[in-house]
Design a protein around this motif. Structure first.
Motif, PDB file in Angstrom:
ATOM      1  N   GLU A  47       0.841  -1.201   0.000  1.00 55.08           N
ATOM      2  CA  GLU A  47       0.000   0.000   0.000  1.00 55.08           C
ATOM      3  C   GLU A  47       0.879   1.255   0.000  1.00 55.08           C
ATOM      4  N   TYR A  74     -10.081  -4.909   2.683  1.00 55.70           N
ATOM      5  CA  TYR A  74      -9.664  -5.413   1.376  1.00 55.70           C
ATOM      6  C   TYR A  74     -10.839  -6.068   0.655  1.00 55.70           C
ATOM      7  N   ASP A  90      -8.946  -6.523  -4.531  1.00 51.91           N
ATOM      8  CA  ASP A  90      -7.660  -6.316  -3.859  1.00 51.91           C
ATOM      9  C   ASP A  90      -6.932  -7.648  -3.670  1.00 51.91           C
ATOM     10  N   GLU A 149      -4.734   0.013  -3.071  1.00 52.35           N
ATOM     11  CA  GLU A 149      -5.315   1.008  -2.183  1.00 52.35           C
ATOM     12  C   GLU A 149      -6.609   0.444  -1.590  1.00 52.35           C
ATOM     13  N   ARG A 176      -8.158  -0.698   7.470  1.00 53.61           N
ATOM     14  CA  ARG A 176      -8.124  -1.171   6.083  1.00 53.61           C
ATOM     15  C   ARG A 176      -9.169  -2.260   5.874  1.00 53.61           C
TER      16      ARG A 176
END
Length: 112
Positions: free
Chosen positions: A33, A50, A54, A39, A48
């Motif tokens: 990242e 995902y 991702d 991102e 975060r």
């Protein structure tokens, strides 16, 4: 709700779960990242999250690392792949527009 109803861009996995799913450690995900390779979404508190997309990107990063690329090389490959996908989509839209019939102007008869 079926799996086809799930938005692949929606961040749903925490960093530990995402790391386990792709066989990496959380520190690697943080590094990728920081290097701009992905991102993940963030919650209001900054955690975060995902997405399936991702995870696929992380698997691609792992494949490229195993192939011997460094992170700068991986960044370039991912950039080129994204650009290639955009150009292909543009080409498909252009080709679809070319296939659509265009109205022809009416011909005038000549009187002789």
């Amino acid at each position: 709700m079926s799996s086809s109803d799930v938005d692949p861009t929606q961040g749903v996995y925490g960093i530990s779960v995402a790391a386990d799913l792709v066989g990496m450690d959380p520190q690697s995900l943080r590094l990728y990242e920081r290097r701009g390779l992905l991102e993940p979404a963030r919650t209001g508190g900054g955690t975060r999250r995902y997405s399936s997309d991702d995870l696929a990107r992380l698997q691609r990063i792992g494949y490229l690392l195993a192939a011997g690329l460094n992170l700068a090389g991986i960044a370039k490959v991912l950039e080129l792949e994204t650009e290639n996908a955009r150009l292909r989509a543009d080409l498909e839209r252009t080709q679809a527009a070319d296939v659509a019939p265009t109205p022809q102007p009416a011909r005038r008869r000549s009187t002789g």
